[in-house]
Structure formats: C-alpha cells, structure tokens
Motif scaffolding. Structure first.
Motif, PDB file in Angstrom:
ATOM      1  N   ALA A 189       0.845  -1.188   0.000  1.00 41.85           N
ATOM      2  CA  ALA A 189       0.000   0.000   0.000  1.00 41.85           C
ATOM      3  C   ALA A 189       0.882   1.240   0.000  1.00 41.85           C
ATOM      4  N   VAL A 190       0.399   2.270  -0.684  1.00 38.51           N
ATOM      5  CA  VAL A 190       1.115   3.542  -0.764  1.00 38.51           C
ATOM      6  C   VAL A 190       0.204   4.615  -0.190  1.00 38.51           C
ATOM      7  N   LEU A 191       0.619   5.200   0.912  1.00 39.17           N
ATOM      8  CA  LEU A 191      -0.178   6.232   1.560  1.00 39.17           C
ATOM      9  C   LEU A 191       0.220   7.593   1.015  1.00 39.17           C
ATOM     10  N   ASN A 192      -0.758   8.301   0.515  1.00 39.12           N
ATOM     11  CA  ASN A 192      -0.519   9.675   0.087  1.00 39.12           C
ATOM     12  C   ASN A 192      -1.220  10.558   1.109  1.00 39.12           C
ATOM     13  N   LEU A 193      -0.448  11.055   2.081  1.00 44.61           N
ATOM     14  CA  LEU A 193      -0.992  11.801   3.195  1.00 44.61           C
ATOM     15  C   LEU A 193      -0.876  13.288   2.898  1.00 44.61           C
ATOM     16  N   ILE A 224      -8.400  -3.275   2.137  1.00 44.05           N
ATOM     17  CA  ILE A 224      -7.590  -2.451   3.033  1.00 44.05           C
ATOM     18  C   ILE A 224      -6.450  -1.786   2.267  1.00 44.05           C
ATOM     19  N   GLN A 225      -5.876  -2.499   1.280  1.00 47.33           N
ATOM     20  CA  GLN A 225      -4.817  -1.900   0.474  1.00 47.33           C
ATOM     21  C   GLN A 225      -5.342  -0.704  -0.307  1.00 47.33           C
ATOM     22  N   GLN A 226      -6.528  -0.849  -0.880  1.00 41.37           N
ATOM     23  CA  GLN A 226      -7.098   0.257  -1.646  1.00 41.37           C
ATOM     24  C   GLN A 226      -7.468   1.413  -0.733  1.00 41.37           C
ATOM     25  N   SER A 227      -7.936   1.112   0.478  1.00 39.26           N
ATOM     26  CA  SER A 227      -8.346   2.164   1.399  1.00 39.26           C
ATOM     27  C   SER A 227      -7.153   2.967   1.895  1.00 39.26           C
ATOM     28  N   LEU A 228      -6.022   2.314   2.101  1.00 43.88           N
ATOM     29  CA  LEU A 228      -4.818   3.033   2.510  1.00 43.88           C
ATOM     30  C   LEU A 228      -4.223   3.813   1.343  1.00 43.88           C
ATOM     31  N   GLY A 229      -4.247   3.222   0.154  1.00 42.27           N
ATOM     32  CA  GLY A 229      -3.736   3.919  -1.018  1.00 42.27           C
ATOM     33  C   GLY A 229      -3.083   2.971  -1.995  1.00 42.27           C
ATOM     34  N   SER A 230      -3.232   3.251  -3.280  1.00 47.23           N
ATOM     35  CA  SER A 230      -2.655   2.375  -4.304  1.00 47.23           C
ATOM     36  C   SER A 230      -2.072   3.166  -5.474  1.00 47.23           C
ATOM     37  N   PHE A 231      -1.758   4.471  -5.244  1.00 44.36           N
ATOM     38  CA  PHE A 231      -1.242   5.296  -6.330  1.00 44.36           C
ATOM     39  C   PHE A 231       0.037   6.041  -5.937  1.00 44.36           C
ATOM     40  N   TYR A 232       0.948   6.155  -6.867  1.00 44.05           N
ATOM     41  CA  TYR A 232       1.937   7.220  -6.870  1.00 44.05           C
ATOM     42  C   TYR A 232       1.407   8.287  -7.834  1.00 44.05           C
TER      43      TYR A 232
END
Length: 1001
Positions: free
Chosen positions: A850-854, A940-948
């Motif tokens: 997962a990639v978090l974009n905060l 959960i992976q999609q909810s945390l983030g899936s993009f750069y």
C-alpha cells in the motif's frame, strides 16, 4: 406417467418432464428464467464436466451458492453426473462449513467467485459454477446413466445432540417415492408455480425443487418466503411451501398474492388461528399441515385443514408407502388416544447418518411389525403423538430436548455443549420460549464458575453470542442469555426446565447506551421495541446483539418500509444493523430519484436533468459564496479559508431544525478544530437543508432567492461511508450534486468547485501499485472498489455534463486527508488514523503493498481556494495530493522508532489476531468494528492507497502563491502523533463511543 420400474433416479424424472414440455419455463429467479430444455442442457454440460473430475455414484459433491438459477443447475448437474449433493449454506459460520467439508471428505465443491473467500478449501477442488466458459465446451446431451435407486442422492446436515451436526444420507429411491406421492396428491394446477424459498440445508427444499420439476411446474426462486411480494413473478406463484412463522408474517404484511391457492405448512407446530386467517383470503382454497423428519425424506404425514374449526390441527395420516407406529417404552403399540413415541417405516426412510454407524443403529431399528423388505426398519423420531378416534395423528411434544426454530431442527444439547466448553461457565442449559408474537426464541441460562464480579463481567452475552456465531448457524444462537447463581432442580436432582425464569428481554450489555434523538430514530426505536420486546434500545445497539434473528430482520425491514414509505432492501439493513445506520439509510433513500437496485450489474447511467442549463452570464466580482459540507473535517477548514481569504459572506448548507441550531453546529465545528474567530460570526449564514432532498431540501421560493444571491459554489458535502453501497449513497452524493448544479444554473451563472476524491480512479481489479498522472482520466464505474467511489464518479460525470452546457466547473480530488500541518489536529476517526491505532494496540501490523498519500487538510483547503480563483481552472480536474507518497512499511518502521513496537506479519496472521480481538469485547481495539471489512485484503490496500502521483501543472500554479505541500517527514508525523497523544486517541482508555462513527463521517 412412465413405468416407474424404469426410473432409477431423481434426474430421470426431470428428464422425462423435459421430453414432455421442453419449451415451458422451468425455473425463474428475479427477471431471469430457464426453460426445461435450457435447464437440462446446462445441467448436462455441468454433469459431463463433473464426470471428468471423477464424480460418479456415491461420490459426494458440495454446493455452496447464493440463491439463483445456478443453484438449480448445480443440483441437477450433480445428480446427473451420478454424484450426491451436500448443501452448504453461505450464511453458515466458516467453522460449521469446515466441519461438514471434513466430515464428508468432499472431493469437489461447486460455488461462485464471490463466495470463494468464505468457503474453507481443505483438500476440496473448487469449481466456480459462474465461470461457465470452462463448462460450456461439454456435451449438452444426457450423460450415461449409472445411477441405481439405492445410490445416494443428497446428504443434509441437521443439528446434533452431542455437539456436532450429523449428515442424513438420502438415496434416490427415497426421494422418488416421495415425488410419486406428491404427483398423485397434488394437481398440475396446484404445482404450476411453486415458491422455492427454503435453504437447501432444509429438506422442504426437496419438495419445492424436485417435486415441481418432476411434475412440469415452475420453480420460482426467492431469497426467502418474505421476499415473495417483491418478486417479478409473484403473481405466478400458485403454491407456497413454508413454515408457519413465515406464512404468518406474509399474512400480516398482506404479501400473499391472489394467484396462491394452496399453502403447505410444515416444520413447526401449526396453530388453528393461523389456518383460519389464511382461509379469510378468498383465493386460498387449501391449507395442508405436513409432518416429517429429514430422516424420512421431507414429509411422512399430511392433513387438509378444515375451514371454520378451532380444533388443534392434526398432522393427518401417513402419505403413500409410509407407515406410522406409536409405541411405548417397550416397543408395544399404544391404544387409540394414548400417547406414544412416533416411529416411521417405509420407502422414504434414509440410509442412515453419514459416518455415524452407532447413531444409525440407535435411531434406525428393526421393524418387528412387518416382514416386507421396504418396511424392514423403524426410525425413532422422539416425537410424542396419539391417534385420534378418526384415525388422524396429533403430536404433543418431544421426549428429548429437540425443538424447531423457524422450521429448523435444533438439538438444544449442541448449543449447551458449546456453552459448557466456554471459559467461565460452570453450567448451561438452553430452552425455547414463545415471545409475545408467538415466535419461538432460544434462551440460554448460564451459571458462571465464580460469583465474583470479575467472573460475571467476563461471562457476558456479547462474548457468548460472538463465540456461538463462529460455530453455529444464526437460527441456533440464543436471543437472550440469563445469568443465575444456580439452575433449579427437580426432587430427583435433574434440571427443572419448567422452573427457569422468564427472561426479561433487555439490552443486556449491548454497549454504551445512546438514546435516539431525531424523529426518525425515535420512530425506529418504537418499531424495534415492538419486535424485539426490549424496552431501552440505544442508537448504536446491534440488532442481533439485542436478540434479533433473520425472521425478525425481515419483519423489521417490512415495517420500516411501511412506516417511512421507502424501499429498503434487507441486505442494506444488514450492512449496519443499528438504529443510527438505519436512520441514515432512510435519509439517503428518501426522495432518491435513481434506482436503488440496479447497481449489481456494476454499470450506472445517470443523466443530468435536461432542465439544468446556465441562465444569463457570469457575474463579477464575487461577493457571496455558497458552501456545502461545512460541518465536515475538510469543509470546516475550507470554510475558514474562504472567510480568511475574502470578505465575502458564506452561506452554509446545514442540517438543523432551526437557524440557531445551524449556527451552533457551525460554530462548534470550527471551534473543535481551533478555527473559530469571532469576526467570522456575522459572515456565516446557515441555510437549512439536506443534500439528499430535491432542491437541497430548500423551499422553492428561498431556493430561487438563494440562486439570485450567491455568486460562487463550493460543493464539499457528501455522505462518506466505506461500507454502504452506491444505492444508499446516491441520493446525497449524486442527486445532491445535481441539485447543486441546478442552483448554480438558475437566474445567473455561478461557477461550481466540486470536491471529489482520488478514489474515482480504477482500482478494484488491480493488485499492483499504479502511477497516476495529472491528466489521467478515471476508469470505468465497474472497476471502483466501493459505493462511495462509485457515487463520486457519477457525480463527476454530472458536473462535466453541466460544463459542456456552459457552466464553469472545476473538480478537486484530494487523497488521504490528514491533520493540520502545524497544529496536528486530525479527525481521529479517519481510516488511516484508525488503522494506525488498531495496529499499535495489537503490537503487529499486516504486510501490505500500500502507498499512503498523506495530505494535510490545510494544504487541501488552501489549494482548492487558490485554484478556484483562476479562470484557467474551469473545465479541469486537479489531484490535490502530496507529491511524495509513503509506503505502508515505511510508516510502520517510523512508528517503531517512536517507541510503539510494531512487528510486520503476514496478512493472514494479522487478521487472525484481529478476529481474536473481536471476540474479546473488552479489548476496545479501534479496528474491531470493521473486522468484517478486512476479510478482503485488497479492500484495506485500496483504502490506505494504491497510487503514486506525477504532478506538474497544478503544483506550479500553487507555488506561485507560496502554497507548498509539507513533506511527510519526522516533523509532520510528530505533529500528528503529538495531537493523538494529547487528545487521548492513543490512550487505551480512549472511549470506543468516540470511535464508532468511522463509516458515518
């Protein structure tokens, strides 16, 4: 009828009917159907495919599918292959499904893709029947017949008194004898349209499916009996075959179509008053009372109920090829009128219990009264009955502790055995009691091992119910748990079940009590009170933890629909079965102008109202602003930004009962996030309304005056909900957007700045991390992973349609919005925050890609304001995100360095630990309310983030105004954790009631 000596199997009877009426409709499900020819050909293809996997006579094949056309094809295909089917209800707990699969040693299991995650695999080969491409290449002709009458047809598991369910093994000849009786007893007209509403795990389904198909009728498949009024084919149903409790509710809800002439009732004791109520309907010509255990292939006796009598209904006389004996303890026949135990003999008698030779020998004994081979055995039912002078039978009770709950056979000993194994319980006994509506409900009486306060706190109804739900079907979980110091005993030392106290149907310890406050919640509480017989019901109390069950849930949905004039689906209620959740769903559904049941096809076509066209010209300068969503987290910061950066008045749409209450809500929201400034007070104008209502819930005259007054619109309001489907969110998020566009287009053109989400990008079917550019378009609706993303996607389409008609619009898509970059103030119920807290509480974190974009909330609000001031922004969509993303593992490592020890473990290990936390209701883990969501790792992976993100243009524009997104570094993360610690969020004592509303942001 074909010579019966030539019929060796159930499917031959169906094939015979296919040859007679190939083009007649055989099966109906919702708006789909199969003719007899189509059903036969599909079943043949499946049968040939199963034979290539080794399926042949005496081979068991599991079937775990939702109610559908595929269910009927699957059953018939298994039989045609030569196998015997073992039904597995998708609603059963995994532990029970696992036991059945292991006990039968299934080599093959038919299921559907959407159910694969709930089906324990073991060594079984999984076949997804909805993947028809793998099956379509098989021949469509009837497979070769190797099946003999004595071969197994199916194995149905029933409750077991020793704590484990037992499989009843039925042979083809047993079912053929039953079908032959039914064909002679019922007319073709009666069987023209038979409602198939019973679980395959309950033997009433044998009548509904195989009797109907063998006699040329139409099988009309329903989710359950109470869905009948909503079926497209409701008026084609001529016969209902169900349990008394279900038909009683259908009668109460006036849900029996006039096409129904015959009603078969079985599975529960029948009351004369119910029979006479049914006969009040002019179209009901015959009501039959049928009796029979699974061990005798569905039905053993039948009685036609008389109209106008108040006598206790009898179970009638034996059906053909069935013999009934009433015997005393020494196996001697009793006299007419005397009670005796009911024994059954005849052609319908089962082979016995699968893999249980001792139990088979105990229950199936030699018949001393007949020398005929088909009558060589007697089945000991455990029912007490007597012959009446007219030769009919009446049943008076049981000699053991078996009961019937909504038609399902329940061995109370199985529940008691599980309770007695529980920690903290010294002794337990379970009984069935009638509630005020005449429904049977299970009550568990428990004696803790210690009378100390600690022991009593540990043995709670919530914990016990959670434990039982992991092992038992829903209908076997008690509605109430009563703690006693000791169980009452008879003089000879046995438990005196008659002396057990009547339970008080109370909240028990369902959770912290929060009183209903809105008119909708108060009205719902009254409905819940009548159904559950619980006096004090809190807004957040779970329907099931208050003693609700599936039948009561169906009644609740019906009564809710009647009271509020909506079309709520049972599945939507079950997603959040609380008064709070139901009230918000009602708010969303009221006034919705789009279909709430068409999104299963994952395609939605919504067109902007053709009357919405911009009038006149754009007015400058901007003097008055309109903002939706000002009481939300981002909305509050955007409101403060608008007030600080301009001298405009800001009109705020707010749900409230008065202007004073609206002002108070806005004031309190800004104050909570340390944004309040007394200078704001005169410039904030509350507009009472509701996004989900036509014209935003604003009276027509005021709507027109508002359209004349305001000059620019910021549409930030939405119902953000991770669980609810598109249909529940569409009224607020889609129709609400349309009404905003209507406001923007009337009297004068008002630019609209629409706040969306990066979730509108295609993610549902992609496991890998993607790179999203600034000009990337969103993907198809069908690929979006939740209803919220789908609703924002459609809303964006409406906004861009309005732009094509001449309305200036801009779209802003923030990523994971976190707290203020300086103060650290966050919304503690955000998904990322809750995920962090839950992992810290467990001491472990899942291994995730997962990639978090905060992105700090102040950066988002500043970006939206400054981009909205540029004429060049119209017609564009901006990703308002952090140029530097953070991988999940990096965040976990950072948390470790801050003194919160976290071990990264496999996802399965982490989820298993979360399940244990869920069972321990005292743990207060932040994630336990969302446990069901985490079954799907991809969610959960999609909810945390899936993009750069690759961004250039918008960042350059912001940099001109010195707006730069703070990097996710130690300083930023420290500010967030400092706030979390200061407010008590990371303190174990932080109130769960403050966390319960993640999905209701």
């Amino acid at each position: 009828m074909q010579n019966q000596t030539q019929i060796n199997s159930i499917h031959q009877l169906v094939e015979l009917q296919v040859s007679k009426t190939p083009d007649a409709v055989a099966v109906v499900f919702e708006d789909q159907h199969l003719t007899y020819r189509e059903l036969n050909e599909r079943a043949n293809q499946l049968a040939h495919y199963l034979q290539t996997l080794g399926v042949k006579p005496e081979v068991l094949v599991g079937i775990c599918v939702d109610r559908s056309l595929e269910m009927i094809v699957g059953l018939l295909g298994i039989l045609k292959a030569g196998g015997a089917y073992v039904p597995l209800d998708p609603s059963y707990p995994q532990e029970r499904l696992s036991f059945i699969i292991q006990d039968t040693q299934l080599p093959v299991l038919l299921t559907q893709h959407r159910l694969r995650e709930i089906v324990p695999t073991h060594q079984v080969q999984i076949i997804c029947i909805d993947n028809w491409q793998a099956i379509a290449g098989q021949p469509a002709d009837d497979p070769s017949r190797e099946v003999q009458p004595q071969n197994l047809a199916y194995v149905i598991y029933t409750s077991g008194s020793t704590g484990q369910p037992k499989g009843v093994a039925i042979e083809h000849r047993n079912t053929i004898a039953f079908i032959n009786w039914a064909e002679e007893f019922f007319t073709t007209e009666q069987l023209a349209g038979v409602l198939a509403s019973t679980s395959l795990c309950f033997d009433l389904s044998i009548f509904e499916i195989f009797v109907t198909l063998s006699c040329g009728g139409k099988v009309i498949v329903a989710q359950n009996a109470l869905h009948l009024p909503n079926l497209p084919a409701a008026n084609e149903v001529t016969l209902i075959n169900t349990v008394p409790s279900a038909i009683a509710e259908l009668f109460r809800m006036k849900g029996i179509p006039t096409s129904v002439q015959t009603v078969n009732l079985a599975g529960e004791p029948l009351q004369s008053t119910l029979v006479q109520q049914l006969y009040q309907l002019d179209h009901i010509q015959q009501v039959f009372n049928l009796y029979g255990p699974t061990e005798d292939t569905t039905y053993s006796t039948v009685a036609l109920m008389e109209k106008g009598t108040s006598e206790i209904p009898s179970i009638g006389r034996p059906i053909s090829q069935t013999q009934i004996y009433l015997l005393d303890a020494h196996l001697n026949p009793v006299l007419t009128g005397a009670e005796g135990e009911l024994y059954i003999s005849g052609a319908g008698l089962a082979r016995g219990y699968l893999n249980r030779p001792e139990l088979t020998s105990e229950k199936f004994i030699s018949n001393p009264f007949s020398q005929q081979p088909e009558q060589a055995r007697l089945y000991k039912t455990g029912d007490l009955a007597a012959y009446m002078p007219n030769g009919e039978l009446k049943v008076f009770g049981r000699i053991d502790h078996q009961v019937k709950i909504r038609g399902f056979r329940v061995e109370l000993g199985e529940i008691e055995a599980l309770l007695n194994k529980s920690l903290g319980i010294q002794q337990a006994v379970v009984v069935a009691r009638d509630d005020n509506m005449g429904n049977k409900r299970l009550v568990a009486y428990i004696v803790p091992k210690s009378s100390t306060k600690v022991a009593l706190q540990q043995v709670t109804a919530r914990i016990l119910r959670s434990l039982l739900k992991q092992k038992l079907p829903e209908y076997m979980v008690p509605s109430a748990f009563v703690q006693l110091d000791e169980l009452p005993l008879t003089l000879n030392g046995k438990i005196d079940r008659r002396a057990l106290p009547v339970p008080q149907w109370t909240r028990m310890e369902a959770g912290a009590y929060v009183a209903p406050h809105s008119p909708v919640e108060i009205q719902l509480a009254e409905i819940w009170n009548r159904l559950l017989e619980v006096e004090q019901i809190g807004t957040y109390d779970s329907f099931y933890e208050l003693g609700g069950n599936s039948l009561l849930a169906i009644q609740l949905v019906y009564q809710t629909n009647e009271a509020f004039q909506i079309e709520l689906l049972l599945s939507k209620f079950l997603e959040n079965p609380t008064i709070a959740g139901l009230a918000q769903t009602i708010d969303a559904l009221r006034g919705a102008e789009i279909s709430t049941n068409k999104t299963n096809n994952l395609t939605v076509e919504v067109e902007l109202d053709p009357t919405i066209y911009p009038e006149n010209t754009l007015v400058e300068p901007v003097l008055e602003l309109f903002l939706t969503g000002a009481t939300g987290f981002l909305g509050a910061f955007l409101l403060a930004e608008l007030l600080e950066q301009s001298r405009s008045d800001v009109y705020c749409l707010v749900r409230a009962s008065s202007i004073e209450e609206g002002k108070a809500r806005l004031h309190n929201t800004l104050k909570r996030y340390q944004l309040w400034n007394e200078d704001f007070s005169a410039r904030i104008v509350p507009i009472l309304g509701d996004l989900s209502q036509p014209s935003l819930g604003i009276e027509a005259g005021q709507f027109l005056r508002l359209a004349e007054k305001i000059d620019i619109i910021y549409h930030c309001g939405a119902w953000v909900n991770m669980i609810y489907p598109y249909s529940a969110l569409a009224a607020s998020n889609v129709i609400g957007t349309q009404e905003v566009l209507r406001l923007a287009s009337q009297t004068k053109i008002k630019p609209v700045h629409f706040i969306s989400t990066v979730d509108v990008f295609s993610t549902a079917n992609e496991a890998e991390i993607r790179v999203v550019g600034e000009r990337d378009a969103t993907g198809p609706f069908s690929s979006l992973y939740n209803g919220y993303a789908q609703s924002k996607y459609i809303a964006e389409k409406l906004v861009m349609t309005a732009h094509s008609r001449g309305l200036p619009v801009s779209i802003y898509r923030p990523s994971n919005i976190m707290g203020h970059s300086q103060t650290g103030i966050c919304q503690n119920n955000g998904f990322v925050a809750r995920m962090v807290k839950g992992c810290i509480q467990m001491g472990i974190a899942p291994e995730l890609k997962a990639v978090l974009n905060l992105v700090p909330v102040d950066f988002v609000s500043q970006s939206i304001y400054h981009l909205s001031r540029r004429q060049s922004s119209f017609g564009k969509a901006f990703q308002v995100v952090n140029p530097v993303s953070l991988e999940w593992e990096q965040l976990v490592n950072w948390i470790n360095r801050q003194g919160y020890p976290l071990e990264i473990v496999a996802y399965e290990t982490w989820y298993s630990q979360l399940l244990k936390q869920r069972q321990n209701r005292t743990s207060e883990n932040a994630l336990t309310p969302l446990t069901a969501l985490f079954v799907n790792q991809q969610f959960i992976q999609q909810s945390l983030g899936s993009f750069y993100f690759e961004l250039e243009d918008s960042l350059d524009k912001l940099a001109v105004n010195s707006i730069v997104c703070p990097p996710v570094n130690d300083d930023l993360l420290n500010s967030y954790f400092s706030y979390f610690t200061k407010c008590g969020f990371l303190n174990p004592s932080y109130s769960e009631s403050q966390m319960r509303d993640l999905v209701l942001q």
